[in-house]
Design a protein around this motif. Structure first.
Motif, short mmCIF file in Angstrom:
data_model
loop_
_atom_site.label_atom_id
_atom_site.label_comp_id
_atom_site.label_asym_id
_atom_site.label_seq_id
_atom_site.Cartn_x
_atom_site.Cartn_y
_atom_site.Cartn_z
N SER A 193 9.57 5.33 6.04
CA SER A 193 9.22 6.19 4.90
C SER A 193 8.22 5.54 3.96
O SER A 193 7.45 6.24 3.28
N SER A 194 8.19 4.21 3.91
CA SER A 194 7.22 3.52 3.04
C SER A 194 5.79 3.75 3.50
O SER A 194 4.84 3.60 2.72
N LYS A 195 5.59 4.12 4.77
CA LYS A 195 4.24 4.34 5.30
C LYS A 195 3.83 5.80 5.24
O LYS A 195 2.70 6.15 5.64
N PHE A 196 4.72 6.66 4.78
CA PHE A 196 4.44 8.09 4.84
C PHE A 196 3.25 8.50 3.96
O PHE A 196 2.45 9.36 4.35
N LYS A 197 3.11 7.90 2.80
CA LYS A 197 2.05 8.32 1.88
C LYS A 197 0.68 8.15 2.52
O LYS A 197 -0.14 9.09 2.54
N GLN A 198 0.41 6.95 3.06
CA GLN A 198 -0.88 6.71 3.68
C GLN A 198 -1.04 7.52 4.96
O GLN A 198 -2.12 8.04 5.26
N PHE A 199 0.06 7.67 5.71
CA PHE A 199 -0.02 8.40 6.97
C PHE A 199 -0.40 9.86 6.74
O PHE A 199 -1.31 10.39 7.40
N PHE A 200 0.26 10.52 5.81
CA PHE A 200 -0.02 11.94 5.60
C PHE A 200 -1.38 12.15 4.94
O PHE A 200 -2.01 13.18 5.16
N THR A 201 -1.85 11.17 4.17
CA THR A 201 -3.20 11.28 3.62
C THR A 201 -4.23 11.27 4.75
O THR A 201 -5.15 12.11 4.80
N ASP A 202 -4.09 10.32 5.68
CA ASP A 202 -5.01 10.26 6.81
C ASP A 202 -4.84 11.48 7.72
O ASP A 202 -5.82 11.98 8.29
N PHE A 203 -3.61 11.93 7.86
CA PHE A 203 -3.35 13.07 8.74
C PHE A 203 -4.02 14.33 8.21
O PHE A 203 -4.60 15.12 8.98
#
Length: 563
Positions: free
Chosen positions: A384-394
């Motif tokens: 969950s700590s990586k979700f912010k950057q992941f969804f931004t790139d997604f």
């Protein structure tokens, strides 16, 4: 008594209360007879009431044969000698599956303001329907009890309401033993069973007034309680309709209202919203949440959204035992595998670049399935700590990846229920279903548009063979109906005995009696009217007249005598 009445009828005096009740005939009087009849009525009534309490029946817990000799002081002594319930609800259980309760709820246990069940067992033959269930329900909360069909939910509630006798275990509510002091418990108990139990010819308003009075509501408060309850369950317009004219959903709402009205401190609802439409369910949820303040509400349901919204604490039963207890969030966190990412593609063919994009940023992600234009991934909670950057790139690469949209959701209570209630079997079946769906999706991708056209078909095509096809269909139905009839006949032993065995036994007995000779026949006896004393044919107040028989009549009678 019969002889006395006949004697008074012959004398023409008759019997009158207060006039000749002391008249004695053959050492028997009317007053004595009436006294014995009254005594018989009292004795039979007392015997019937006693046997109704001690003899076992299909429902209810029979009392011990000496229950009528117990007094209040003796009951108090027995209660003081009773051992307190074991407060260890988690005995023999994995504590990780049970959420710890707050200190305020813990205080209710010390003050006897809760319902405690310990080691509850119910066996039907060799099968344990409930196997050592231990639960604690607190005042001011709605306790949701979930489980698949046959898990033991209804059996548990039936024991707590006194419909079934437990094989073992104990239960207390507000300091009262629910098995030995059920008469006191019923004064604060409200029950809504699975099936509606209503008086057909009473209206909803009359039902609510009746049960409010039964539960000890003050006469001045009954009107306000009935009016408020009719508004809460949305039966104001149907308040004067007889119960038999109500729809199934309206009857269900009335049953819930009956359990809630009055001084019910413990309310047990067994699938209360079955048969209701969505709007009625929502209104009932609001009513339950509004009225739970001073009550212990126990709810069983098959609707996971209902348990998620209403349940302050949720317990899931499987194979007669409680597997876990806690809030909805606790159960999702304990048994959930993370988050589900559902992606809608712009095309039907597989997109391996989407897999590479997600795995590069979330290596622990699991691809669950890819069917047609939809892909499902499982994202672990640890990432969950990586979700912010992941969804931004997604979001920035949706068009490049040929994706239309996506959605993210946490594990649902239904998934938790399936995982606990059916375990690895469901997981394995889900994997197989996913593989099958994937194969079907790939197959659909290769189907040509012209292959999707439905072949023209009519029912009349089946009748092209004429009478032979109709006769074959009739004979096939007759064969299956005959098979069904034979199976039901041979499996119903009572009908089998009445229709086959009893006639055979009667025929055998008839032939046996026809051949048996118990005694020799008596000699023939001449039958004549003169063998009997003459009787009077007319009666009046002065005399009884004997009939006169002339010589011709006597000759005729002699000729008619049977020899």
């Amino acid at each position: 008594m019969k002889q006395l009445l006949f004697y008074n009828f012959q004398t023409g005096d008759g019997l009158k209360l207060g006039a000749n009740t002391s008249f004695v005939y053959e050492n028997y009087s009317l007053s004595a007879g009436m006294s014995f009849l009254a005594l018989d009525a009292v004795l039979y009534l007392a015997l019937g009431l006693y046997l109704d309490q001690v003899l076992p029946s299909g429902f209810g817990v029979p009392k011990p044969w000496y229950f009528c000799f117990k007094c209040g002081k003796r009951q108090q002594i027995l209660r003081e000698d009773m051992q307190p319930l074991n407060d260890d609800e988690l005995a023999g259980q994995d504590p990780r599956n049970f959420e710890p309760v707050a200190d305020a709820l813990k205080r209710q246990e010390g003050e006897d303001e809760c319902l405690k069940v310990r080691g509850l067992v119910k066996r039907f033959g060799d099968k344990a329907a409930v196997n050592g269930t231990s639960l604690t329900m607190y005042k001011g909360q709605i306790f949701a009890l979930l489980g698949h069909n046959g898990a033991g939910k209804t059996t548990t509630l039936s024991m707590l309401t006194g419909l079934l006798k437990p094989t073992a275990g104990r239960a207390e509510v507000f300091g009262l033993d629910m098995f030995s002091e059920m008469a006191e418990v019923r004064k604060i108990l409200g029950v809504c069973p699975q099936h509606d139990v209503l008086f057909r010819n009473l209206t909803p308003e009359e039902h609510l007034r009746l049960f409010a009075a039964f539960k000890g509501s003050e006469p001045g408060e009954i009107d306000a309680q009935v009016e408020q309850m009719l508004v809460d369950i949305d039966l104001v317009d149907q308040r004067n309709q007889e119960a038999r004219t109500l729809s199934g959903g309206q009857k269900r709402k009335l049953s819930v209202a009956i359990s809630m009205i009055g001084n019910s401190k413990v309310v047990m609802l067994d699938e209360p919203t079955s048969g209701m439409d969505t709007t009625a369910r929502r209104r009932l949820w609001d009513m339950l949440k509004k009225n739970k303040g001073d009550k212990i509400v126990i709810l069983t349901t098959h609707y996971m959204d209902e348990a998620d919204i209403l349940g302050d604490r949720i317990a899931i039963m499987s194979e007669g035992d409680v597997q876990c207890t806690g809030s909805s969030l606790f159960l999702k966190k304990r048994y959930g595998a993370g988050y589900n990412l559902v992606i809608a593609k712009q095309v039907r063919e597989p997109l391996p670049e989407v897999d590479k994009f997600i795995m590069a940023r979330l290596p622990d992600a699991i691809k669950l399935q890819e069917v047609s234009s939809e892909i499902t991934y499982q994202l672990p909670s640890e990432s969950s700590s990586k979700f912010k950057q992941f969804f931004t790139d997604f979001d920035d690469n949706l068009a490049a990846l040929r994706l239309r949209s996506y959605s993210v959701g946490i594990t649902t209570l239904e998934e938790v229920f399936l995982k606990i209630g059916h375990g690895e079997e469901v997981e394995r079946a889900r994997d197989e279903d996913g593989m099958n769906l994937k194969a079907q999706g790939e197959k659909l991708m290769n189907v040509k548009p012209e292959d999707l056209e439905l072949e023209e078909y009519t029912i009349s095509r089946d009748g092209d063979d004429g009478c032979s096809a109709a006769l074959a269909g009739f004979l096939d139905q007759l064969q299956h109906l005959s098979t069904k009839k034979l199976l039901t006949q041979f499996r119903d032993r009572q009908i089998l005995a009445v229709e086959i065995l009893f006639p055979i036994i009667l025929l055998v007995c008839m032939f046996a009696f026809s051949k048996a000779k118990f005694a020799s026949d008596s000699p023939a006896v001449a039958l004549s009217v003169f063998a009997y004393p003459a009787q009077g044919l007319w009666h009046n107040e002065e005399a009884i007249l004997q009939p006169s028989i002339s010589g011709n009549d006597r000759s005729f009678i002699d000729a008619a005598t049977f020899l």
